[in-house]
Write an enzyme that holds these catalytic residues in place. Structure first.
Site, PDB file in Angstrom:
ATOM      1  N   TYR A 150       0.839  -1.210   0.000  1.00 47.89           N
ATOM      2  CA  TYR A 150       0.000   0.000   0.000  1.00 47.89           C
ATOM      3  C   TYR A 150       0.870   1.254   0.000  1.00 47.89           C
ATOM      4  O   TYR A 150       0.688   2.155  -0.823  1.00 47.89           O
ATOM      5  CB  TYR A 150      -0.946   0.005   1.202  1.00 47.89           C
ATOM      6  CG  TYR A 150      -1.682   1.314   1.318  1.00 47.89           C
ATOM      7  CD1 TYR A 150      -2.752   1.590   0.464  1.00 47.89           C
ATOM      8  CD2 TYR A 150      -1.304   2.297   2.237  1.00 47.89           C
ATOM      9  CE1 TYR A 150      -3.424   2.808   0.535  1.00 47.89           C
ATOM     10  CE2 TYR A 150      -1.971   3.511   2.313  1.00 47.89           C
ATOM     11  CZ  TYR A 150      -3.028   3.765   1.459  1.00 47.89           C
ATOM     12  OH  TYR A 150      -3.672   4.968   1.517  1.00 47.89           O
ATOM     13  N   LYS A 154       1.247   4.270  -2.850  1.00 44.56           N
ATOM     14  CA  LYS A 154       0.998   5.698  -2.646  1.00 44.56           C
ATOM     15  C   LYS A 154       2.247   6.523  -2.962  1.00 44.56           C
ATOM     16  O   LYS A 154       2.144   7.662  -3.410  1.00 44.56           O
ATOM     17  CB  LYS A 154       0.503   5.935  -1.219  1.00 44.56           C
ATOM     18  CG  LYS A 154      -0.909   5.381  -0.996  1.00 44.56           C
ATOM     19  CD  LYS A 154      -1.958   6.135  -1.812  1.00 44.56           C
ATOM     20  CE  LYS A 154      -3.266   5.421  -1.952  1.00 44.56           C
ATOM     21  NZ  LYS A 154      -4.332   6.196  -2.570  1.00 44.56           N
TER      22      LYS A 154
HETATM   23  N1  LIG Z   1      -8.255   6.580   5.454  1.00 44.44           N
HETATM   24  C1  LIG Z   1      -6.983   6.952   5.479  1.00 44.44           C
HETATM   25  O1  LIG Z   1      -6.320   6.971   6.535  1.00 44.44           O
HETATM   26  C2  LIG Z   1      -6.302   7.381   4.207  1.00 44.44           C
HETATM   27  C3  LIG Z   1      -5.113   8.111   4.301  1.00 44.44           C
HETATM   28  C4  LIG Z   1      -4.466   8.513   3.148  1.00 44.44           C
HETATM   29  C5  LIG Z   1      -5.005   8.204   1.914  1.00 44.44           C
HETATM   30  N2  LIG Z   1      -6.162   7.499   1.844  1.00 44.44           N
HETATM   31  C6  LIG Z   1      -6.685   7.191   0.504  1.00 44.44           C
HETATM   32  O2  LIG Z   1      -7.961   7.778   0.377  1.00 44.44           O
HETATM   33  C7  LIG Z   1      -8.709   7.069  -0.606  1.00 44.44           C
HETATM   34  C8  LIG Z   1     -10.079   6.774  -0.032  1.00 44.44           C
HETATM   35  O3  LIG Z   1      -9.929   5.922   1.087  1.00 44.44           O
HETATM   36  P1  LIG Z   1     -10.915   5.951   2.337  1.00 44.44           P
HETATM   37  O4  LIG Z   1     -10.101   6.156   3.540  1.00 44.44           O
HETATM   38  O5  LIG Z   1     -12.051   6.853   2.076  1.00 44.44           O
HETATM   39  O6  LIG Z   1     -11.345   4.402   2.350  1.00 44.44           O
HETATM   40  P2  LIG Z   1     -12.752   3.670   2.223  1.00 44.44           P
HETATM   41  O7  LIG Z   1     -13.728   4.237   3.205  1.00 44.44           O
HETATM   42  O8  LIG Z   1     -12.428   2.221   2.299  1.00 44.44           O
HETATM   43  O9  LIG Z   1     -13.254   4.042   0.755  1.00 44.44           O
HETATM   44  C9  LIG Z   1     -12.616   3.532  -0.391  1.00 44.44           C
HETATM   45  C10 LIG Z   1     -13.465   3.805  -1.612  1.00 44.44           C
HETATM   46  O10 LIG Z   1     -12.770   3.291  -2.767  1.00 44.44           O
HETATM   47  C11 LIG Z   1     -13.616   2.357  -3.435  1.00 44.44           C
HETATM   48  N3  LIG Z   1     -12.838   1.286  -4.044  1.00 44.44           N
HETATM   49  C12 LIG Z   1     -11.846   0.552  -3.471  1.00 44.44           C
HETATM   50  N4  LIG Z   1     -11.406  -0.356  -4.355  1.00 44.44           N
HETATM   51  C13 LIG Z   1     -12.135  -0.202  -5.491  1.00 44.44           C
HETATM   52  C14 LIG Z   1     -12.144  -0.845  -6.746  1.00 44.44           C
HETATM   53  N5  LIG Z   1     -11.307  -1.855  -7.038  1.00 44.44           N
HETATM   54  N6  LIG Z   1     -13.034  -0.429  -7.678  1.00 44.44           N
HETATM   55  C15 LIG Z   1     -13.893   0.577  -7.404  1.00 44.44           C
HETATM   56  N7  LIG Z   1     -13.913   1.228  -6.231  1.00 44.44           N
HETATM   57  C16 LIG Z   1     -13.051   0.841  -5.291  1.00 44.44           C
HETATM   58  C17 LIG Z   1     -14.535   1.835  -2.350  1.00 44.44           C
HETATM   59  O11 LIG Z   1     -15.698   1.307  -2.959  1.00 44.44           O
HETATM   60  P3  LIG Z   1     -16.223  -0.193  -2.662  1.00 44.44           P
HETATM   61  O12 LIG Z   1     -16.577  -0.220  -1.198  1.00 44.44           O
HETATM   62  O13 LIG Z   1     -17.384  -0.334  -3.562  1.00 44.44           O
HETATM   63  O14 LIG Z   1     -15.070  -1.094  -2.989  1.00 44.44           O
HETATM   64  C18 LIG Z   1     -14.804   3.105  -1.559  1.00 44.44           C
HETATM   65  O15 LIG Z   1     -15.778   3.884  -2.220  1.00 44.44           O
HETATM   66  C19 LIG Z   1      -7.887   5.836  -0.946  1.00 44.44           C
HETATM   67  O16 LIG Z   1      -7.181   6.060  -2.144  1.00 44.44           O
HETATM   68  C20 LIG Z   1      -6.916   5.726   0.227  1.00 44.44           C
HETATM   69  O17 LIG Z   1      -5.724   5.081  -0.146  1.00 44.44           O
HETATM   70  C21 LIG Z   1      -6.824   7.083   2.965  1.00 44.44           C
END
Ligand SMILES: NC(=O)c1ccc[n+]([C@@H]2O[C@H](COP(=O)([O-])OP(=O)(O)OC[C@H]3O[C@@H](n4cnc5c(N)ncnc54)[C@H](OP(=O)(O)O)[C@@H]3O)[C@@H](O)[C@H]2O)c1
Length: 260
Positions: A150, A154
Protein backbone atom coordinates in the site's frame (compact mmCIF):
# COMPACT_ATOMS: atom_id res chain seq x y z
CA UNK A 1 -29.15 22.51 -14.55
CA UNK A 2 -27.38 25.12 -16.74
CA UNK A 3 -24.06 26.45 -15.52
CA UNK A 4 -23.11 23.43 -13.47
CA UNK A 5 -19.71 21.85 -14.05
CA UNK A 6 -19.17 18.12 -14.30
CA UNK A 7 -16.95 15.91 -12.12
CA UNK A 8 -16.03 12.24 -11.90
CA UNK A 9 -15.30 10.95 -8.40
CA UNK A 10 -14.05 7.39 -7.90
CA UNK A 11 -14.43 5.59 -4.60
CA UNK A 12 -17.36 7.88 -3.81
CA UNK A 13 -19.52 5.35 -1.94
CA UNK A 14 -17.94 6.12 1.42
CA UNK A 15 -15.05 7.78 3.27
CA UNK A 16 -12.96 10.53 1.70
CA UNK A 17 -14.48 9.96 -1.76
CA UNK A 18 -18.05 10.48 -0.56
CA UNK A 19 -16.97 13.68 1.16
CA UNK A 20 -15.15 14.86 -1.98
CA UNK A 21 -18.34 14.19 -3.94
CA UNK A 22 -20.33 16.26 -1.41
CA UNK A 23 -17.86 19.15 -1.87
CA UNK A 24 -18.39 18.94 -5.63
CA UNK A 25 -22.18 18.78 -5.31
CA UNK A 26 -22.25 21.81 -3.01
CA UNK A 27 -19.98 23.76 -5.38
CA UNK A 28 -22.22 23.40 -8.41
CA UNK A 29 -20.90 20.24 -10.06
CA UNK A 30 -23.00 17.44 -11.53
CA UNK A 31 -21.44 14.09 -10.80
CA UNK A 32 -20.49 10.73 -12.20
CA UNK A 33 -19.55 8.57 -9.24
CA UNK A 34 -18.13 5.06 -9.11
CA UNK A 35 -17.31 2.28 -6.68
CA UNK A 36 -17.18 -1.49 -6.74
CA UNK A 37 -20.19 -2.28 -4.54
CA UNK A 38 -23.94 -1.44 -4.75
CA UNK A 39 -23.53 1.12 -1.89
CA UNK A 40 -22.63 3.62 -4.61
CA UNK A 41 -26.36 3.91 -5.36
CA UNK A 42 -27.13 5.00 -1.78
CA UNK A 43 -24.37 7.60 -2.09
CA UNK A 44 -26.01 8.86 -5.29
CA UNK A 45 -29.31 9.38 -3.44
CA UNK A 46 -27.51 11.35 -0.70
CA UNK A 47 -25.68 13.49 -3.25
CA UNK A 48 -28.83 14.24 -5.29
CA UNK A 49 -30.31 15.71 -2.12
CA UNK A 50 -27.56 18.35 -2.35
CA UNK A 51 -28.93 19.49 -5.71
CA UNK A 52 -26.57 17.71 -8.12
CA UNK A 53 -27.48 15.49 -11.04
CA UNK A 54 -25.73 12.22 -10.24
CA UNK A 55 -25.01 9.12 -12.32
CA UNK A 56 -23.63 6.14 -10.41
CA UNK A 57 -21.55 3.31 -11.85
CA UNK A 58 -20.76 0.03 -10.13
CA UNK A 59 -17.41 -1.14 -11.48
CA UNK A 60 -14.22 -2.77 -10.28
CA UNK A 61 -11.73 -0.03 -11.15
CA UNK A 62 -8.87 -2.49 -10.72
CA UNK A 63 -9.82 -3.85 -14.15
CA UNK A 64 -9.59 -2.42 -17.64
CA UNK A 65 -13.23 -3.44 -18.17
CA UNK A 66 -14.30 -1.57 -15.02
CA UNK A 67 -12.54 1.63 -16.08
CA UNK A 68 -13.95 1.28 -19.62
CA UNK A 69 -17.45 0.94 -18.13
CA UNK A 70 -16.98 4.14 -16.13
CA UNK A 71 -15.56 6.00 -19.12
CA UNK A 72 -18.46 4.84 -21.32
CA UNK A 73 -20.90 6.26 -18.75
CA UNK A 74 -19.50 9.73 -19.53
CA UNK A 75 -21.35 9.55 -22.87
CA UNK A 76 -18.93 12.07 -24.33
CA UNK A 77 -19.56 14.78 -21.72
CA UNK A 78 -16.55 17.05 -21.10
CA UNK A 79 -15.07 16.50 -17.62
CA UNK A 80 -14.22 19.63 -15.64
CA UNK A 81 -12.76 17.69 -12.70
CA UNK A 82 -11.53 14.14 -12.24
CA UNK A 83 -11.12 13.13 -8.61
CA UNK A 84 -9.22 9.82 -8.78
CA UNK A 85 -9.69 8.65 -5.24
CA UNK A 86 -10.59 4.94 -5.19
CA UNK A 87 -8.02 2.94 -3.28
CA UNK A 88 -7.50 0.20 -0.75
CA UNK A 89 -4.93 -0.89 1.79
CA UNK A 90 -3.66 -4.28 2.93
CA UNK A 91 -2.11 -5.02 6.29
CA UNK A 92 0.14 -7.87 7.53
CA UNK A 93 3.61 -8.95 6.43
CA UNK A 94 4.03 -9.08 2.66
CA UNK A 95 4.96 -12.76 2.55
CA UNK A 96 1.87 -13.63 4.59
CA UNK A 97 -0.52 -11.79 2.28
CA UNK A 98 -2.71 -13.50 -0.29
CA UNK A 99 -1.11 -12.48 -3.59
CA UNK A 100 -4.50 -12.01 -5.29
CA UNK A 101 -5.24 -9.29 -2.71
CA UNK A 102 -1.77 -7.78 -3.20
CA UNK A 103 -2.43 -7.55 -6.88
CA UNK A 104 -5.87 -6.04 -6.35
CA UNK A 105 -4.29 -3.24 -4.30
CA UNK A 106 -1.78 -2.51 -7.06
CA UNK A 107 -4.39 -2.79 -9.82
CA UNK A 108 -6.81 -0.48 -8.00
CA UNK A 109 -4.41 2.10 -6.62
CA UNK A 110 -2.02 2.26 -9.56
CA UNK A 111 -3.10 0.58 -12.81
CA UNK A 112 -6.80 1.45 -12.75
CA UNK A 113 -6.14 4.97 -11.50
CA UNK A 114 -3.58 5.62 -14.23
CA UNK A 115 -5.75 4.11 -16.97
CA UNK A 116 -8.64 6.42 -16.04
CA UNK A 117 -6.35 9.46 -15.82
CA UNK A 118 -4.86 8.56 -19.21
CA UNK A 119 -8.27 8.49 -20.85
CA UNK A 120 -9.80 11.55 -19.19
CA UNK A 121 -6.50 13.44 -19.13
CA UNK A 122 -6.20 13.17 -22.92
CA UNK A 123 -9.71 14.62 -23.30
CA UNK A 124 -8.78 17.46 -20.95
CA UNK A 125 -5.55 18.22 -22.82
CA UNK A 126 -7.45 18.33 -26.13
CA UNK A 127 -9.87 20.86 -24.61
CA UNK A 128 -7.03 22.61 -22.77
CA UNK A 129 -9.13 22.65 -19.61
CA UNK A 130 -9.67 20.53 -16.54
CA UNK A 131 -8.63 19.67 -13.02
CA UNK A 132 -7.27 16.34 -11.79
CA UNK A 133 -7.14 15.48 -8.09
CA UNK A 134 -5.27 12.31 -7.17
CA UNK A 135 -5.67 10.89 -3.67
CA UNK A 136 -2.13 9.94 -2.74
CA UNK A 137 -1.09 9.75 0.91
CA UNK A 138 1.55 10.76 3.40
CA UNK A 139 2.11 6.97 3.43
CA UNK A 140 4.02 7.59 0.21
CA UNK A 141 6.81 9.22 2.26
CA UNK A 142 7.27 6.17 4.50
CA UNK A 143 8.35 2.58 3.72
CA UNK A 144 5.29 0.82 5.17
CA UNK A 145 6.42 -2.30 6.98
CA UNK A 146 3.29 -4.45 7.48
CA UNK A 147 1.51 -2.38 4.83
CA UNK A 148 4.39 -2.45 2.36
CA UNK A 149 2.51 -2.69 -0.92
CA UNK A 150 0.00 0.00 0.00
CA UNK A 151 2.63 2.55 1.03
CA UNK A 152 4.64 1.79 -2.09
CA UNK A 153 1.53 2.29 -4.23
CA UNK A 154 1.00 5.70 -2.65
CA UNK A 155 4.67 6.63 -3.17
CA UNK A 156 4.00 5.82 -6.83
CA UNK A 157 0.93 8.07 -6.96
CA UNK A 158 2.55 10.96 -5.04
CA UNK A 159 5.49 10.90 -7.45
CA UNK A 160 3.36 10.38 -10.56
CA UNK A 161 1.12 13.31 -9.68
CA UNK A 162 3.99 15.82 -9.61
CA UNK A 163 5.46 14.46 -12.84
CA UNK A 164 2.15 14.65 -14.70
CA UNK A 165 1.59 18.17 -13.38
CA UNK A 166 4.96 19.25 -14.77
CA UNK A 167 4.23 17.65 -18.16
CA UNK A 168 1.00 19.66 -18.33
CA UNK A 169 2.59 22.89 -17.18
CA UNK A 170 1.96 24.72 -20.45
CA UNK A 171 -1.68 23.65 -20.59
CA UNK A 172 -4.70 24.74 -18.55
CA UNK A 173 -5.01 21.26 -17.02
CA UNK A 174 -4.01 21.18 -13.34
CA UNK A 175 -2.94 18.16 -11.31
CA UNK A 176 -3.18 18.17 -7.51
CA UNK A 177 -2.15 15.44 -5.08
CA UNK A 178 -4.21 15.09 -1.90
CA UNK A 179 -2.00 13.52 0.77
CA UNK A 180 -4.02 12.72 3.87
CA UNK A 181 -2.70 11.16 7.06
CA UNK A 182 -4.72 8.52 8.92
CA UNK A 183 -8.36 9.46 8.39
CA UNK A 184 -11.58 8.00 9.84
CA UNK A 185 -13.11 5.65 7.23
CA UNK A 186 -13.65 1.99 6.46
CA UNK A 187 -10.11 1.85 5.13
CA UNK A 188 -8.43 0.26 8.17
CA UNK A 189 -11.12 -2.36 8.70
CA UNK A 190 -11.04 -3.36 5.05
CA UNK A 191 -7.25 -3.59 5.12
CA UNK A 192 -7.27 -5.95 8.14
CA UNK A 193 -5.51 -3.34 10.28
CA UNK A 194 -7.87 -3.20 13.27
CA UNK A 195 -5.44 -5.07 15.56
CA UNK A 196 -2.74 -2.45 14.96
CA UNK A 197 -1.81 0.78 16.72
CA UNK A 198 -2.70 2.83 13.65
CA UNK A 199 -5.99 0.95 13.27
CA UNK A 200 -7.24 1.96 16.72
CA UNK A 201 -5.64 5.44 16.88
CA UNK A 202 -7.70 8.64 16.71
CA UNK A 203 -7.81 9.83 13.14
CA UNK A 204 -8.51 12.92 11.08
CA UNK A 205 -12.02 13.94 10.12
CA UNK A 206 -13.01 12.71 6.65
CA UNK A 207 -15.00 15.84 5.78
CA UNK A 208 -12.15 18.20 6.72
CA UNK A 209 -9.62 16.16 4.73
CA UNK A 210 -11.83 16.13 1.66
CA UNK A 211 -12.59 19.86 1.87
CA UNK A 212 -8.86 20.66 2.08
CA UNK A 213 -8.22 18.50 -0.99
CA UNK A 214 -11.13 19.96 -2.93
CA UNK A 215 -10.05 23.53 -2.19
CA UNK A 216 -6.46 22.73 -3.21
CA UNK A 217 -7.77 21.31 -6.49
CA UNK A 218 -9.79 24.48 -7.16
CA UNK A 219 -6.70 26.60 -6.45
CA UNK A 220 -4.66 24.38 -8.77
CA UNK A 221 -2.07 23.64 -6.08
CA UNK A 222 0.46 20.85 -6.66
CA UNK A 223 -0.26 19.08 -3.40
CA UNK A 224 -1.92 19.33 -0.04
CA UNK A 225 -0.79 17.52 3.09
CA UNK A 226 -3.76 17.82 5.42
CA UNK A 227 -3.26 18.84 9.08
CA UNK A 228 -0.28 20.24 11.00
CA UNK A 229 0.70 16.86 12.52
CA UNK A 230 0.94 15.32 9.03
CA UNK A 231 2.88 18.32 7.67
CA UNK A 232 5.45 17.83 10.44
CA UNK A 233 5.56 14.06 9.85
CA UNK A 234 6.22 14.46 6.12
CA UNK A 235 8.87 17.13 6.68
CA UNK A 236 10.63 14.85 9.18
CA UNK A 237 10.35 11.89 6.81
CA UNK A 238 12.29 13.69 4.09
CA UNK A 239 15.38 13.89 6.34
CA UNK A 240 15.03 10.53 8.16
CA UNK A 241 16.83 7.42 6.84
CA UNK A 242 14.43 4.99 5.15
CA UNK A 243 15.44 2.12 7.43
CA UNK A 244 14.48 4.16 10.47
CA UNK A 245 11.14 5.11 8.91
CA UNK A 246 10.41 1.44 8.17
CA UNK A 247 11.19 0.54 11.78
CA UNK A 248 8.90 3.29 13.10
CA UNK A 249 6.12 2.08 10.80
CA UNK A 250 6.36 -1.39 12.30
CA UNK A 251 5.27 0.09 15.66
CA UNK A 252 2.13 1.43 14.02
CA UNK A 253 1.17 -1.38 11.67
CA UNK A 254 2.50 -4.69 13.00
CA UNK A 255 -0.34 -7.13 13.80
CA UNK A 256 -1.00 -7.08 17.56
CA UNK A 257 0.46 -3.56 18.02
CA UNK A 258 -2.98 -2.29 19.10
CA UNK A 259 -2.47 -3.92 22.51
CA UNK A 260 1.13 -2.94 23.19
N1 LIG B 1 -8.26 6.58 5.45
C1 LIG B 1 -6.98 6.95 5.48
O1 LIG B 1 -6.32 6.97 6.53
C2 LIG B 1 -6.30 7.38 4.21
C3 LIG B 1 -5.11 8.11 4.30
C4 LIG B 1 -4.47 8.51 3.15
C5 LIG B 1 -5.00 8.20 1.91
N2 LIG B 1 -6.16 7.50 1.84
C6 LIG B 1 -6.69 7.19 0.50
O2 LIG B 1 -7.96 7.78 0.38
C7 LIG B 1 -8.71 7.07 -0.61
C8 LIG B 1 -10.08 6.77 -0.03
O3 LIG B 1 -9.93 5.92 1.09
P1 LIG B 1 -10.91 5.95 2.34
O4 LIG B 1 -10.10 6.16 3.54
O5 LIG B 1 -12.05 6.85 2.08
O6 LIG B 1 -11.35 4.40 2.35
P2 LIG B 1 -12.75 3.67 2.22
O7 LIG B 1 -13.73 4.24 3.20
O8 LIG B 1 -12.43 2.22 2.30
O9 LIG B 1 -13.25 4.04 0.76
C9 LIG B 1 -12.62 3.53 -0.39
C10 LIG B 1 -13.47 3.81 -1.61
O10 LIG B 1 -12.77 3.29 -2.77
C11 LIG B 1 -13.62 2.36 -3.44
N3 LIG B 1 -12.84 1.29 -4.04
C12 LIG B 1 -11.85 0.55 -3.47
N4 LIG B 1 -11.41 -0.36 -4.36
C13 LIG B 1 -12.14 -0.20 -5.49
C14 LIG B 1 -12.14 -0.85 -6.75
N5 LIG B 1 -11.31 -1.86 -7.04
N6 LIG B 1 -13.03 -0.43 -7.68
C15 LIG B 1 -13.89 0.58 -7.40
N7 LIG B 1 -13.91 1.23 -6.23
C16 LIG B 1 -13.05 0.84 -5.29
C17 LIG B 1 -14.53 1.83 -2.35
O11 LIG B 1 -15.70 1.31 -2.96
P3 LIG B 1 -16.22 -0.19 -2.66
O12 LIG B 1 -16.58 -0.22 -1.20
O13 LIG B 1 -17.38 -0.33 -3.56
O14 LIG B 1 -15.07 -1.09 -2.99
C18 LIG B 1 -14.80 3.11 -1.56
O15 LIG B 1 -15.78 3.88 -2.22
C19 LIG B 1 -7.89 5.84 -0.95
O16 LIG B 1 -7.18 6.06 -2.14
C20 LIG B 1 -6.92 5.73 0.23
O17 LIG B 1 -5.72 5.08 -0.15
C21 LIG B 1 -6.82 7.08 2.97
Amino acid sequence: MAGRQFAIITGASTGIGLELAKCCARENFNLLIAADEPEINAAAVELRALGAEVDAVEADLATVEGVDKLYAALKGRPVDALLANAGRGLGHAFLDQDFARVRHVIDTNITGTLYLIHKVGNDMRRRDAGRILITGSIAGFIPGSFQAVYNASKAFLDSFSFALREELRDSKVTVTCLMPGATESKFFERADLMDTAIGVAKKDDTGEVAKAGFDAMLRGDGDIVTGLKNKIATSAATVTPSGMLARQHRKQAEPGSANR
